[in-house]
Design a protein around this motif. Sequence first.
Motif, PDB file in Angstrom:
ATOM      1  N   LEU A 158       0.826  -1.208   0.000  1.00  0.00           N
ATOM      2  CA  LEU A 158       0.000   0.000   0.000  1.00  0.00           C
ATOM      3  C   LEU A 158       0.859   1.256   0.000  1.00  0.00           C
ATOM      4  N   VAL A 159       1.791   1.333   0.951  1.00  0.00           N
ATOM      5  CA  VAL A 159       2.606   2.553   1.051  1.00  0.00           C
ATOM      6  C   VAL A 159       3.644   2.617  -0.062  1.00  0.00           C
ATOM      7  N   GLY A 160       3.993   1.451  -0.667  1.00  0.00           N
ATOM      8  CA  GLY A 160       4.923   1.441  -1.791  1.00  0.00           C
ATOM      9  C   GLY A 160       4.242   1.589  -3.132  1.00  0.00           C
ATOM     10  N   LYS A 161       2.905   1.849  -3.108  1.00  0.00           N
ATOM     11  CA  LYS A 161       2.108   2.069  -4.326  1.00  0.00           C
ATOM     12  C   LYS A 161       2.208   0.897  -5.301  1.00  0.00           C
ATOM     13  N   GLY A 162       2.094  -0.311  -4.753  1.00  0.00           N
ATOM     14  CA  GLY A 162       2.044  -1.495  -5.595  1.00  0.00           C
ATOM     15  C   GLY A 162       3.332  -2.290  -5.663  1.00  0.00           C
ATOM     16  N   SER A 163       4.390  -1.787  -5.068  1.00  0.00           N
ATOM     17  CA  SER A 163       5.660  -2.523  -5.048  1.00  0.00           C
ATOM     18  C   SER A 163       6.264  -2.416  -3.658  1.00  0.00           C
ATOM     19  N   ILE A 164       7.096  -3.394  -3.321  1.00  0.00           N
ATOM     20  CA  ILE A 164       7.732  -3.383  -2.009  1.00  0.00           C
ATOM     21  C   ILE A 164       8.970  -2.494  -2.075  1.00  0.00           C
ATOM     22  N   ARG A 165       8.793  -1.266  -1.670  1.00  0.00           N
ATOM     23  CA  ARG A 165       9.906  -0.323  -1.617  1.00  0.00           C
ATOM     24  C   ARG A 165       9.692   0.582  -0.411  1.00  0.00           C
ATOM     25  N   PHE A 166      10.783   1.029   0.129  1.00  0.00           N
ATOM     26  CA  PHE A 166      10.710   1.853   1.329  1.00  0.00           C
ATOM     27  C   PHE A 166      10.748   3.326   0.947  1.00  0.00           C
ATOM     28  N   ASP A 167       9.749   3.708   0.142  1.00  0.00           N
ATOM     29  CA  ASP A 167       9.616   5.096  -0.308  1.00  0.00           C
ATOM     30  C   ASP A 167       8.281   5.618   0.219  1.00  0.00           C
ATOM     31  N   PHE A 168       8.221   5.781   1.544  1.00  0.00           N
ATOM     32  CA  PHE A 168       6.972   6.111   2.190  1.00  0.00           C
ATOM     33  C   PHE A 168       6.705   7.614   2.147  1.00  0.00           C
ATOM     34  N   ALA A 169       5.443   7.967   1.979  1.00  0.00           N
ATOM     35  CA  ALA A 169       5.041   9.352   2.167  1.00  0.00           C
ATOM     36  C   ALA A 169       5.125   9.675   3.655  1.00  0.00           C
ATOM     37  N   ALA A 170       5.334  10.955   3.958  1.00  0.00           N
ATOM     38  CA  ALA A 170       5.463  11.349   5.366  1.00  0.00           C
ATOM     39  C   ALA A 170       4.221  10.943   6.157  1.00  0.00           C
ATOM     40  N   GLY A 171       3.036  11.137   5.554  1.00  0.00           N
ATOM     41  CA  GLY A 171       1.805  10.790   6.247  1.00  0.00           C
ATOM     42  C   GLY A 171       1.707   9.308   6.568  1.00  0.00           C
ATOM     43  N   ASP A 172       2.228   8.451   5.676  1.00  0.00           N
ATOM     44  CA  ASP A 172       2.209   7.009   5.930  1.00  0.00           C
ATOM     45  C   ASP A 172       3.071   6.661   7.145  1.00  0.00           C
ATOM     46  N   LEU A 173       4.225   7.315   7.254  1.00  0.00           N
ATOM     47  CA  LEU A 173       5.103   7.065   8.400  1.00  0.00           C
ATOM     48  C   LEU A 173       4.457   7.529   9.701  1.00  0.00           C
ATOM     49  N   TRP A 174       3.788   8.688   9.647  1.00  0.00           N
ATOM     50  CA  TRP A 174       3.075   9.154  10.840  1.00  0.00           C
ATOM     51  C   TRP A 174       2.011   8.136  11.247  1.00  0.00           C
ATOM     52  N   MET A 175       1.343   7.529  10.247  1.00  0.00           N
ATOM     53  CA  MET A 175       0.299   6.566  10.560  1.00  0.00           C
ATOM     54  C   MET A 175       0.862   5.272  11.136  1.00  0.00           C
ATOM     55  N   PHE A 176       2.058   4.878  10.705  1.00  0.00           N
ATOM     56  CA  PHE A 176       2.703   3.724  11.334  1.00  0.00           C
ATOM     57  C   PHE A 176       2.910   3.993  12.827  1.00  0.00           C
ATOM     58  N   GLY A 177       3.364   5.205  13.138  1.00  0.00           N
ATOM     59  CA  GLY A 177       3.533   5.579  14.539  1.00  0.00           C
ATOM     60  C   GLY A 177       2.209   5.569  15.285  1.00  0.00           C
ATOM     61  N   ALA A 178       1.141   6.044  14.625  1.00  0.00           N
ATOM     62  CA  ALA A 178      -0.180   6.043  15.246  1.00  0.00           C
ATOM     63  C   ALA A 178      -0.661   4.618  15.513  1.00  0.00           C
ATOM     64  N   ALA A 179      -0.435   3.710  14.553  1.00  0.00           N
ATOM     65  CA  ALA A 179      -0.846   2.314  14.730  1.00  0.00           C
ATOM     66  C   ALA A 179      -0.121   1.679  15.914  1.00  0.00           C
ATOM     67  N   LEU A 180       1.183   1.960  16.041  1.00  0.00           N
ATOM     68  CA  LEU A 180       1.955   1.434  17.166  1.00  0.00           C
ATOM     69  C   LEU A 180       1.439   1.999  18.482  1.00  0.00           C
ATOM     70  N   SER A 181       1.126   3.285  18.490  1.00  0.00           N
ATOM     71  CA  SER A 181       0.640   3.921  19.706  1.00  0.00           C
ATOM     72  C   SER A 181      -0.715   3.355  20.132  1.00  0.00           C
ATOM     73  N   PHE A 182      -1.629   3.159  19.161  1.00  0.00           N
ATOM     74  CA  PHE A 182      -2.946   2.635  19.488  1.00  0.00           C
ATOM     75  C   PHE A 182      -2.860   1.189  19.976  1.00  0.00           C
ATOM     76  N   ALA A 183      -2.001   0.401  19.352  1.00  0.00           N
ATOM     77  CA  ALA A 183      -1.837  -0.986  19.792  1.00  0.00           C
ATOM     78  C   ALA A 183      -1.283  -1.038  21.210  1.00  0.00           C
ATOM     79  N   THR A 184      -0.351  -0.142  21.521  1.00  0.00           N
ATOM     80  CA  THR A 184       0.204  -0.081  22.881  1.00  0.00           C
ATOM     81  C   THR A 184      -0.882   0.290  23.878  1.00  0.00           C
ATOM     82  N   TYR A 185      -1.719   1.249  23.523  1.00  0.00           N
ATOM     83  CA  TYR A 185      -2.827   1.653  24.385  1.00  0.00           C
ATOM     84  C   TYR A 185      -3.780   0.484  24.628  1.00  0.00           C
TER      85      TYR A 185
END
Length: 308
Positions: A158-185
């Motif tokens: 999804l974040v690689g737009k159809g390919s496995i690459r570590f070219d994330f949009a800034a918003g995608d990275l923020w959402m990874f942090g949000a997912a980790l935070s919510f899971a911790t909660y």
Amino acid sequence: MAVMDRVRTVPQEALPGKAKKAAAGLGILLALLATVVWSGSFVATRGMADSIPPVQAVFWRWVIATVAVAPFAARQAWQQRALIRRHFGYIALATLFGVTLYNTLVHQAGLTTSASNMGMIMAASPVIMALYARLGGERLGARRTFGLALAALGVLLLVGKGSIRFDFAAGDLWMFGAALSFATYSALLKRKSAELGGLAFLLTTFVLGALMLAPAYAVSVGVQGGFRVTPSTAGMLLYVGVFSSAVAFFAWNKAVAMIGAARAGVVYYLQPVCVAGLGLLLLGETTGPTQLLCMALILGGVGLGARR
């Protein structure tokens, strides 16, 4: 909410058959309510991204949530003030991850990624919940491990737009942090004392969350200036403050207490579908073939990962 809070939370194994099914059914309905309301929250967050700075939006969200829940929770919180002081360290930690960090990261992500992407990345948070369970000594098994890997693949595509690459949009990275935070909660909720009432806990976390954000709010106003209050911005803030905060957090906390984080997480997997539909209807965001494939991988993977 006050009526619901008087329902005792007891281990389902200790309940007779019919009562166990009723408790499970109510827990699933509460998790579904929270999931649907939070889906709308992602759309509202994306909609207000260009008009309200993220920290200011989150600060007012918790001020509004505090005002909304106080009439129902203030009495219980006052009666349990000694319990709140005793468990203050735990409550502050839960507030940090579930109120302060999680929502700030979501609003920050809304600046640079779509509501659909936000919902799909957040759908992977049950994967992190399962990993927490493994660290706690729970065995995952081959099927659950495969499901977690499948969901992770869907997120990467999804974040690689159809390919496995570590070219994330800034918003995608923020959402990874949000997912980790919510899971911790959600993992921390399992450690909440049964003596501490749900409404008292909720009100305390809302007040603490606003206080934690107050210094950042002051800096944001000083640097970025305030925002213009319009019917649109006021409506979105009221939605995220009353429904996405007061109502949804109460429902989610009660659901986790009744059926556990893993089973509540199964319902949470419906969120990408809800967000995509709302994003199309309200924001005009389209969901292409790649996103549909990623949605299928994430939903299928986390579904397998949640099964015992």
